[in-house]
Structures are given as C-alpha cells and as structure tokens.
Design an enzyme around this catalytic site. Structure first.
Site, PDB file in Angstrom:
ATOM      1  N   ALA B 236       0.820  -1.219   0.000  1.00  0.00           N
ATOM      2  CA  ALA B 236       0.000   0.000   0.000  1.00  0.00           C
ATOM      3  C   ALA B 236       0.852   1.266   0.000  1.00  0.00           C
ATOM      4  O   ALA B 236       2.075   1.203   0.073  1.00  0.00           O
ATOM      5  CB  ALA B 236      -0.923  -0.013   1.221  1.00  0.00           C
ATOM      6  N   HIS B 237       0.188   2.408  -0.068  1.00  0.00           N
ATOM      7  CA  HIS B 237       0.912   3.690  -0.166  1.00  0.00           C
ATOM      8  C   HIS B 237       1.762   3.968   1.076  1.00  0.00           C
ATOM      9  O   HIS B 237       1.387   3.635   2.174  1.00  0.00           O
ATOM     10  CB  HIS B 237      -0.027   4.862  -0.471  1.00  0.00           C
ATOM     11  CG  HIS B 237      -1.173   5.078   0.457  1.00  0.00           C
ATOM     12  ND1 HIS B 237      -2.082   6.088   0.269  1.00  0.00           N
ATOM     13  CD2 HIS B 237      -1.576   4.418   1.571  1.00  0.00           C
ATOM     14  CE1 HIS B 237      -2.984   6.040   1.222  1.00  0.00           C
ATOM     15  NE2 HIS B 237      -2.697   5.046   2.023  1.00  0.00           N
TER      16      HIS B 237
END
Lengths: 335, 335, 335
Positions: B236-237
């Site tokens: 994920a980011h």
C-alpha cells in the site's frame, strides 16, 4: 499543475491567511522536504516541530503555529489538503478528443466527444461518455456503457454487457464482468453453468489494481454508487454492494451475498456466499465471515465476533496452556 | 542454451570430477527422467537410490555416490544448481537493440541501447537502461526511470513517476504506481485524496505476477534493494520495505507500515497500517498482524504470537471443550 | 442466440410439457422480471409464489405448479438450466478463421483453422487448436501448445513452454507460466534460482480472472483435467492438482504440494509447501493448512481441524474469559 499565490490558495480553502500572500506555490510538499514553492500540511500536533523548521512556502494548519512560515488556518486540514491536492494533481480527464492511431475501436462504438483512447487499447461496440480516459492496452467489450469523466488505467478489461456510471475509476489490471464461478457436478465432472447476467456499477465507484468483479449468473452483479474497493479484491456473481461501501485490499465477497451500505471492510476480510450483511458493519482485517450479520457494529475474527470481545479473548487466550495444565493435574489427582 | 563438457561444468562450479569429463551436456534434468545429455542434482540423501539408476550424463553431489554416472563433487549442491541453471537458462536480456514495429514509444523516451521493446508494448516519456527487456503488451508511463538489465514480462503496468533500479524483474500483470487507497468521509460520501507520491524501487528487486505496488500519498512508497515479492502481493501507499525482505504469495502490507530488512513473510501474511516491523521478523503463512513487532523472531497467528507458543496453543486448544464441560459441571454443582 | 419454441426446449431437456408448446422463447429470465419470450426456472420450492405471477413464457420446474404459465417438468432443474443456458449463451468459439490485422503472430506459429486472434493480441511460436478464441490484448509465448475450443479472455498471459489441453478457459488477466518463487540466500542476498520447468494443463480446465499458475523449478507444474479455479488464485511451482479439483477465489497452494483429485477448497483457503492432500478433501473458506491431510473429509480453521470439532470449538470459546476469571480467582484463593 497551475501555480497559485498563497492568497489564492487561502481563498480556495476558505482559510485565514497569516503572513505574506504573494508567494507563488507550485505544488504540495512534505514538511520536512518541501521547497519554498510548495505548500505543507500540519495534519497532526506532533508535526509542530517539523513545521518550525520547514522550508515550505506556506503551511495549512488548524491551529496557529510558532513558525516563520506563512500560515493558512483552516477548520479541517485533511479536507483542505484534498482540495489543494485536487487542484495541483487533478485526475486524468479528456479535454480534447483523441483516439490513438494504434487503438482499435469498433465502428459502432459511440464516443461522446471529447474522450481519450490510449495506444493499443481495444474498444468494442461500447458507449463512452464525454471526459472519459481509456488508457493504453485497456480492453472494452461489446454492449458496454461507460459514463462520463471515467478513467480506465492500463490493462483494464471490461467484458461484454457491463454498465457503469459517471466518474468511475478502475486501476491497472482490473477485470469487470468475468464469468461467475458456477459449476454443476454430474457424472464425476464439473459442468460449467453459463453466466448470463452482467455487471451494473453506479456513479463515483473506484476499483483498485487487479480487482475483479464477476458478472451475475442470471441477473446482474451490482455495485452501488460511491463504493471504493482497494487492490486485489474479488466480488463474486450476484453480489450486491450497498452505497458507499469501502473495502481494503484483498477483500472478497462470495456469490449472492448482499452487503449493506456504508460497510467498511479491512484487508483480506472475506465472507461466504448467500449472506446478508447489515449496513454500517465494520469488519476487521483478516475476518472470515461465515454467517449473516444483522446488526451494525465492529466485528473481527475467524469466525468474527464483536470486536471488543475478540480483543479481550485474544489477550487472555495465552493463559490457556497454564489453565489446561492445572486442569490436567486436577484430573490426575481425582484418579 | 550453450552446450558444455562435463569438465567445463565441473570447473564452472569449482567441483571435483569423478569419471569421464568429455561427455557433452545440453541442459539440466530430473534424476529420474534425465537423458544422457543432461546433468542431474542430488540435493538430498534420500535421492541416492534414484541417483544409482539415473540416465543423466553427470551428477552434481555433495558426497560421493555409488553410481556408474560421472560425478561432480561440490560443497553446496543448491548453489551449483543455481550457477549451472543460470548458464543454461539465463534470464531474458537485451543483447541487440530491438523495438517492435507495433510498439508505441513516446518520441521523448530515452532508450539506452540495446533494449528490447516487445510487440504492442506502450512506452511513455521514460528512461530505460541498457540490457532491459520490455515484453509484449506491457505499459510504461511518463517520468519513469527503469534501470539496466531489467525484465518486464507481458501485461506489466508502470504508472507515471516511478523510479526503478537495475536488474528489476516484474512478472505478468504486475501493477506499479497505482493510486494509494485514500478517501476522506464528508457528507456521507468518500472523497478521493489525490495520491501525489511516486514509487521508488532499489536494485535487484523481483515482483511476482499480478503483484501491486501503490504510489505514495505525499512522499514515495519505497521498496529497498534485494526485495523479492511473490505473486498477488499488495504493497500500500507510503510503505517502506527494508532491504532483502521476501514475501510469499498473497502477502499484503497496509499503508504507511515500515517493514525492516531481511523480513520473511509466509503466504497471505498481512499487516495493518502505520506499524513498524523489526528487521529479521519471520511471519508464518496466514498471519494477520495488528500491532508493531519490536523484536526479531518467528511469529504466527491471528493475531500472531511467538511461533512456539502458537504451535503449543493450537495443539492444546482441542482440549477446550472437555475443560469447558468440567467447568460447566462444577458451576452446576455449586448452585 | 437462436430462438426456439417451448416444445423444442422441452425436447432439448427431455421434459414433459404442460400447456401451449408453440410460444417462441429467445432467452432466459429471472422469474420476477422475465418477459413472455423468456423461459424461467423454479429451482427452489420457495420460488413457487414468484412462479404464480410470472410473465415468463415458460417455466422449468421439478414439480407441477399452480400457475397459468406453460410448464416444462424435468427431473433436475439445475441441469436443464445448464443445457438451455448453453444453447442461448454458448461459450465463445471460433467458427470462421480470423486473425485481427493489429494482432502480432509469429511466422512459425501453427494455427489450426479456424481460430480467432483478437485485436492487439500477441502470439509467439505457438500451436493453437481449431475452435480456439484468443481475445484482445492477450499474449502467448513460444513453445506453447493450446488445444482446441479454448478461450483466452483479454489480457491473459501465457509464458513460454506451457502445454494446455482442449476446452481450456482463462479469464481476464490470468498469468500462466510465471517463474516459481525460488531464491537461495548467500552472502546476505537472495539469489534467483532459475525456474526450468513448464506448466502442463489437462483438458476442461477453467481459470478465473487474475489467477496465476507458476512454472516448475525443474519439472512441470501440473493441473490435471477438469480442475476449476476461481479468481485471484495462486498455484506455486511444482504443484500438482488432481483431476476435477475446484478452488474458490483467493485460494493459494504453495510450492511442491500435491493436491488429490476432487478436492473442494473455499475462498482464501491456502496451504504450505511440500504437503500431500488426500483426494476428496473439503477445506472451508479461510483455512490455512500447515500439514498434510491423509484422510478425505471436511476441514476448516487456522490450523484446520475436522469441521464439526471446529464449529463446536468456535461456539464454546466465547466462554473462555469467564472460565479464566474463575481460574484466576481459584489461584488467588490458593495463595
């Protein structure tokens, strides 16, 4: 990326300016790394120290800070961030009509100008609304309706008979409309059950990379407006996702389950088929749901229970071996 | 596939030859199925019987065997296998410069010759290092830097603003740089938070098929050198993966978590966002991590505990129903 | 979609007609929404009410109903549905030979006419059987054999050295033949172990969207005939799946595990590497298997136990905090 003065930024977010409003801002930066042409954000009190020494040209903040930087005071820093970020990094949008020479577009496709069709994309007998961007190597089938201001990133696949609303976003590798998983056992083999339904997706839906939405068995699989699914999610045939439901990466919904509106599912949360999940249910990451949930609330576990009970249980279960040892000893004493 | 004599093979792996070194070897074979022009490997004592009757032209072994086959004695059979396999099956490499006529390459792309760009691939305003192979139907965006001797298999997607080191390998369907999953609730809707960061990937990273790496929210998502991710993983980011961390299929790391170097995660292992995981943490398959881990070690479970404790707990928990029955009985007797 | 009279439909499924057989049917419909040119299905007694008021032109049913609609009585409604649905919605099939002008096909590829190769598809030095459809943007490597009457949906990737039987179906984004996940640690780095094997897939296999099958390390990964895998599944190197095994979305099999025939795995079910799973094993959704299973049966959990025991355990475990409180109290009293 259009540059703006600090004053213009303050006006954009209805903020109160403290300091020189003439400085020019060209983008957003992290407090610790930002250049003077960037605006920084103080989203947390713990960032106050970083704000003191920042090189950023301006700071968005909810409370006045001790800093030499120009400040823009706003009620909600996160919302101000969103507004300013949307200005400097707008989502892809077709402004001029452009079909790349290498794209293959069915002669009966209806493109409401302007749309952008990227290199080596393939578009079937589809109807695509104005403002929509279809990126390189994406594939769209026949009898597809795609609304306005949508974005299909590269390698997205849309099968036939899929209807999608406005402002839809599908990230790279998404697949929409693949066959539901239906087989009938007969004579020691699995016989494919044709999947006759399609997929209907409301407005303002966003799907993460490599997420898959299967088509319905007889009727459609339905994703209502405002749903947001992260990467690598799976929505099986006949599922109905209520409005504004949001699921983190790897979440999976088995066939014919109805998920209520405003659900929030953590990563890898999954549920069995033919269930009904109430609105406003929050499932913790890794939850495997085998039965319907009738009441809104927070649930977690495998199988899930109410979250507070689960947290207590997991904290206490480490005592089990000691309890069991005492129990064994008591049993031996009885014999 | 270049053929070699057994002597040359022995030299390549610094092995000691027992028998005729003139035989010609054209590849690697399984002991039980190999032809005389294949070299076999005895990686396990239990394979000694199979080695006796093998048709293989030569055998790599750590200990001298009772067999008529020519033997090459080496200290580390696995390493010798790796060296010889890399000779007969080298990874794809651009030796001559070749851009397929059907590929679409941005006029400002900088290709350091030789590179290979496959059929129907699409390359934006990117910089690609010498030796790199971009296979059919892959898509590369703008402002991308891809190092030397990389391999992008078919259908890989690289979004804009991604920087990747040398010897990178991405298998089919990988997506790198898709938007992080960030929304702000406001007025009963989820409002997209633009994802402004990019992705930075170090040297010698390999990503499995359909693995997804999201771009950062403000700063970059970072995968340090030497990381290896299997198929269908999700990063994920804002995540940072430490050097030489390795994750099996389906592993997922939620937003802003920092994973230390030399982590080893089993299949479907996952963790929540905003955590810090120490270096040298081993997570068992299926682990769902909800809190940070400060100490190196082996952990497993949902939520995970130290592995030995988990194994003991799972072994003993089957006694729970009997313990509970006794407890219920004792309660009734008290009443 | 060829139209048929109700009489012809009845004959097709060997059903007994009650009512007018001359009506023309053009497709299948849901009981509650069907138009008069649709045939509906009463698959469940609970649908009898809906059947009463239906507008459908005919009904397939196992028992005679109180309704004005024409009825076709059959022994097995699900099977009749499958037969009729396959008539109205046949799977994609190449009837006329067609290679799209934008497709790139290797000059040494052997296409047994008729096959269909879609727009921007890329086909290497492969052999493809008659009747097979390769859709847009799919990619096929060298030394691939693909049987007759197969369907590759858009964005499917088949690597080199893959052999597939007849009537194979791969949904969008599938990857077949990607490298197995093999690295050897040496000097603080992970060294890639070349993956020399291929993939062999029997007849009548279907793979869901974005499912990945890795190639073998030395020998082949093998999927035997009749296996059906749902979306986002992962099959690691050297795995062998027995005939007619079926796995729901997100199921993952780690390296070198042998899964027996007629296994049925729920969603996200997974197992460790180097295991042997008996035939006719049913794994519940979310199961994480760490040891081999020798006996057919139903298992579930993490780690899995026999299903009935698991259900009982999960039902009772909520009493654990109360039991522990009593145990703590008893301990204190003893002190």
């Amino acid at each position: 990326m259009t540059e703006l003065t600090v004053s213009a930024l303050a006006e954009m977010v209805q903020g109160r300016l403290i300091g020189d409003g003439t400085r020019v801002i060209r983008g957003i930066g992290d407090l610790r790394q930002a250049q003077p042409d960037r605006v920084g954000f103080v989203r947390d009190e713990r960032w106050a120290d970083a704000a003191k020494g920042t090189q950023a040209g301006a700071l968005l903040t909810a409370a006045e800070l001790e800093t030499d930087a120009v400040q823009i005071l706003v009620a909600d820093v996160d919302y101000a961030f969103l507004v300013i970020a949307s200005h400097f990094h707008p989502k892809p949008q077709a402004v001029e009509h452009m079909v790349h020479g290498s794209a293959v577009v069915h002669p009966e496709a209806v493109l409401e100008e302007p749309v952008q069709i990227g290199a080596n994309a393939v578009v079937g007998r589809a109807k695509i609304g104005a403002g929509t961007v279809v990126m390189a190597n994406a594939t769209i089938g026949d009898d597809v309706t795609l609304g306005r201001d949508c974005v299909l990133y590269p390698q997205v696949t849309i099968y036939d008979q899929v209807t999608i609303g406005d402002r839809f976003v599908a990230h790279g590798g998404c697949v929409i409309g693949s066959d539901g998983f239906g087989y009938k056992p007969e004579g020691g083999k699995w016989h494919k059950v044709p999947q006759l339904g399609g997929v209907r997706i409301g407005d303002d839906v966003e799907l993460g990379a490599s997420t898959v939405i299967d088509r319905g068995a007889v009727n459609d699989t339905v994703i209502h407006e405002g749903c947001k699914l992260d990467n690598l999610c799976h929505i099986a045939h006949n599922v109905e996702l209520g409005r504004h439901t949001i699921m983190a990466a790897g979440a999976m919904v088995a066939g014919s389950t109805k998920v209520g509106e405003y659900n929030i599912w953590g990563g890898q949360a999954a549920c069995a088929g033919h269930l009904t999940i109430a609105p406003h249910v929050h499932l913790g990451g890794g939850t495997s749901l085998l039965r319907s949930i009738r009441e809104p609330g927070e649930y977690i576990g495998y199988p899930p229970i109410e979250k507070k009970a689960w947290v207590r249980l997991q904290k206490q279960i480490v005592d089990f071996p000691a309890m069991r040892a005492d129990w064994k000893k008591a049993q031996e004493e009885q014999e």
